[in-house]
Motif scaffolding. Structure first.
Motif, PDB file in Angstrom:
ATOM      1  N   ILE A   8      18.099  -1.137   8.514  1.00 50.06           N
ATOM      2  CA  ILE A   8      17.270  -2.338   8.485  1.00 50.06           C
ATOM      3  C   ILE A   8      16.876  -2.647   9.922  1.00 50.06           C
ATOM      4  CG2 ILE A   8      17.202  -4.787   7.898  1.00 50.06           C
ATOM      5  CD1 ILE A   8      19.571  -4.221   5.992  1.00 50.06           C
ATOM      6  N   ARG A   9      15.587  -2.956  10.136  1.00 51.47           N
ATOM      7  CA  ARG A   9      15.192  -3.325  11.489  1.00 51.47           C
ATOM      8  C   ARG A   9      14.120  -4.408  11.444  1.00 51.47           C
ATOM      9  NH1 ARG A   9      10.479  -0.466  13.279  1.00 51.47           N
ATOM     10  NH2 ARG A   9       9.884   1.086  11.739  1.00 51.47           N
ATOM     11  N   PRO A  10      14.135  -5.280  12.448  1.00 57.45           N
ATOM     12  CA  PRO A  10      13.112  -6.323  12.493  1.00 57.45           C
ATOM     13  C   PRO A  10      11.784  -5.739  12.970  1.00 57.45           C
ATOM     14  CG  PRO A  10      14.569  -6.493  14.393  1.00 57.45           C
ATOM     15  CD  PRO A  10      15.115  -5.399  13.521  1.00 57.45           C
ATOM     16  N   VAL A  11      10.691  -6.262  12.405  1.00 60.49           N
ATOM     17  CA  VAL A  11       9.347  -5.846  12.802  1.00 60.49           C
ATOM     18  C   VAL A  11       8.460  -7.085  12.940  1.00 60.49           C
ATOM     19  CG1 VAL A  11       9.467  -3.534  11.781  1.00 60.49           C
ATOM     20  CG2 VAL A  11       8.711  -5.447  10.372  1.00 60.49           C
ATOM     21  N   GLU A  12       7.384  -6.949  13.698  1.00 61.96           N
ATOM     22  CA  GLU A  12       6.441  -8.056  13.870  1.00 61.96           C
ATOM     23  C   GLU A  12       5.660  -8.315  12.591  1.00 61.96           C
ATOM     24  OE1 GLU A  12       5.893 -10.087  16.542  1.00 61.96           O
ATOM     25  OE2 GLU A  12       7.660  -9.179  17.471  1.00 61.96           O
ATOM     26  N   THR A  13       5.186  -7.240  11.948  1.00 57.48           N
ATOM     27  CA  THR A  13       4.410  -7.354  10.710  1.00 57.48           C
ATOM     28  C   THR A  13       4.742  -6.186   9.798  1.00 57.48           C
ATOM     29  OG1 THR A  13       2.554  -6.102  11.638  1.00 57.48           O
ATOM     30  CG2 THR A  13       2.461  -8.500  11.866  1.00 57.48           C
ATOM     31  N   GLY A  14       4.434  -6.324   8.521  1.00 58.20           N
ATOM     32  CA  GLY A  14       4.604  -5.221   7.586  1.00 58.20           C
ATOM     33  C   GLY A  14       6.016  -5.020   7.074  1.00 58.20           C
ATOM     34  N   PHE A  45      21.877  -6.999   9.851  1.00 55.86           N
ATOM     35  CA  PHE A  45      21.295  -5.801  10.442  1.00 55.86           C
ATOM     36  C   PHE A  45      21.696  -5.704  11.905  1.00 55.86           C
ATOM     37  CE2 PHE A  45      18.099  -9.101  10.798  1.00 55.86           C
ATOM     38  CZ  PHE A  45      17.553  -8.944  12.046  1.00 55.86           C
ATOM     39  N   ARG A  46      21.577  -4.488  12.441  1.00 58.40           N
ATOM     40  CA  ARG A  46      22.014  -4.187  13.802  1.00 58.40           C
ATOM     41  C   ARG A  46      20.811  -3.942  14.690  1.00 58.40           C
ATOM     42  NH1 ARG A  46      25.832   0.706  13.820  1.00 58.40           N
ATOM     43  NH2 ARG A  46      23.906   1.777  13.406  1.00 58.40           N
ATOM     44  N   THR A  47      20.861  -4.459  15.914  1.00 63.56           N
ATOM     45  CA  THR A  47      19.821  -4.181  16.900  1.00 63.56           C
ATOM     46  C   THR A  47      20.489  -3.671  18.175  1.00 63.56           C
ATOM     47  OG1 THR A  47      19.815  -6.396  17.868  1.00 63.56           O
ATOM     48  CG2 THR A  47      18.333  -6.013  16.014  1.00 63.56           C
ATOM     49  N   LEU A  62      12.190  -4.552   7.965  1.00 65.40           N
ATOM     50  CA  LEU A  62      11.720  -3.308   7.370  1.00 65.40           C
ATOM     51  C   LEU A  62      12.948  -2.514   6.940  1.00 65.40           C
ATOM     52  CD1 LEU A  62       9.190  -1.555   6.842  1.00 65.40           C
ATOM     53  CD2 LEU A  62       9.650  -0.461   9.038  1.00 65.40           C
ATOM     54  N   LEU A  63      12.955  -2.063   5.700  1.00 67.15           N
ATOM     55  CA  LEU A  63      14.083  -1.310   5.151  1.00 67.15           C
ATOM     56  C   LEU A  63      13.737   0.174   5.138  1.00 67.15           C
ATOM     57  CD1 LEU A  63      14.688  -3.568   2.040  1.00 67.15           C
ATOM     58  CD2 LEU A  63      15.643  -3.842   4.322  1.00 67.15           C
ATOM     59  N   THR A  64      14.663   1.018   5.566  1.00 66.44           N
ATOM     60  CA  THR A  64      14.483   2.465   5.497  1.00 66.44           C
ATOM     61  C   THR A  64      14.929   2.897   4.104  1.00 66.44           C
ATOM     62  OG1 THR A  64      15.011   2.584   7.840  1.00 66.44           O
ATOM     63  CG2 THR A  64      14.991   4.659   6.636  1.00 66.44           C
ATOM     64  N   LEU A  65      14.016   2.811   3.152  1.00 61.61           N
ATOM     65  CA  LEU A  65      14.353   3.012   1.746  1.00 61.61           C
ATOM     66  C   LEU A  65      14.891   4.406   1.437  1.00 61.61           C
ATOM     67  CD1 LEU A  65      11.337   1.141   0.151  1.00 61.61           C
ATOM     68  CD2 LEU A  65      13.642   0.283   0.578  1.00 61.61           C
ATOM     69  N   GLU A  66      14.422   5.423   2.170  1.00 65.18           N
ATOM     70  CA  GLU A  66      14.870   6.796   1.888  1.00 65.18           C
ATOM     71  C   GLU A  66      16.364   6.977   2.128  1.00 65.18           C
ATOM     72  OE1 GLU A  66      12.475   6.307   4.509  1.00 65.18           O
ATOM     73  OE2 GLU A  66      10.941   6.152   2.964  1.00 65.18           O
ATOM     74  N   GLN A  67      16.957   6.150   2.979  1.00 74.11           N
ATOM     75  CA  GLN A  67      18.363   6.290   3.343  1.00 74.11           C
ATOM     76  C   GLN A  67      19.298   5.371   2.551  1.00 74.11           C
ATOM     77  OE1 GLN A  67      19.428   8.587   5.512  1.00 74.11           O
ATOM     78  NE2 GLN A  67      17.317   9.276   5.640  1.00 74.11           N
TER      79      GLN A  67
END
Length: 84
Positions: A8-14, A45-47, A62-67
């Motif tokens: 999981i990671r933070p994003v500005e958009t999307g 989540f971790r940063t 944003l979630l890395t769905l494949e993992q």
């Protein structure tokens, strides 16, 4: 459904989720951020380093769905596509 913090990671958009930051724990090389995403429990989540997020701020995740793994009611792994 559990989400490993490293996927999981933070994003500005999307992002997949709109959340509000509840707490940030700084541990030197990384920070753990706790966010309320209206899912019944906080998402963690971790940063890297010191997170630029502060409690009360809004963020998109944003979630890395494949993992990611999903589990049925019996605890068996099921394809994530079956639950999203």
């Amino acid at each position: 459904m559990p989400y490993p913090p490293e996927h999981i990671r933070p994003v500005e958009t999307g992002g997949h989720l709109n959340c509000t930051v509840r707490n940030v724990e700084f541990f030197g090389a990384e920070s753990f951020v706790y966010a309320d995403c209206n899912m019944g429990a906080d998402i963690v989540f971790r940063t890297d380093g010191r997170a630029p997020l502060r409690p009360g701020e809004n963020c998109q995740l944003l979630l890395t769905l494949e993992q990611m793994l999903a589990f049925d009611d019996g605890g068996k792994t099921v394809p994530l596509q079956a639950v999203v």
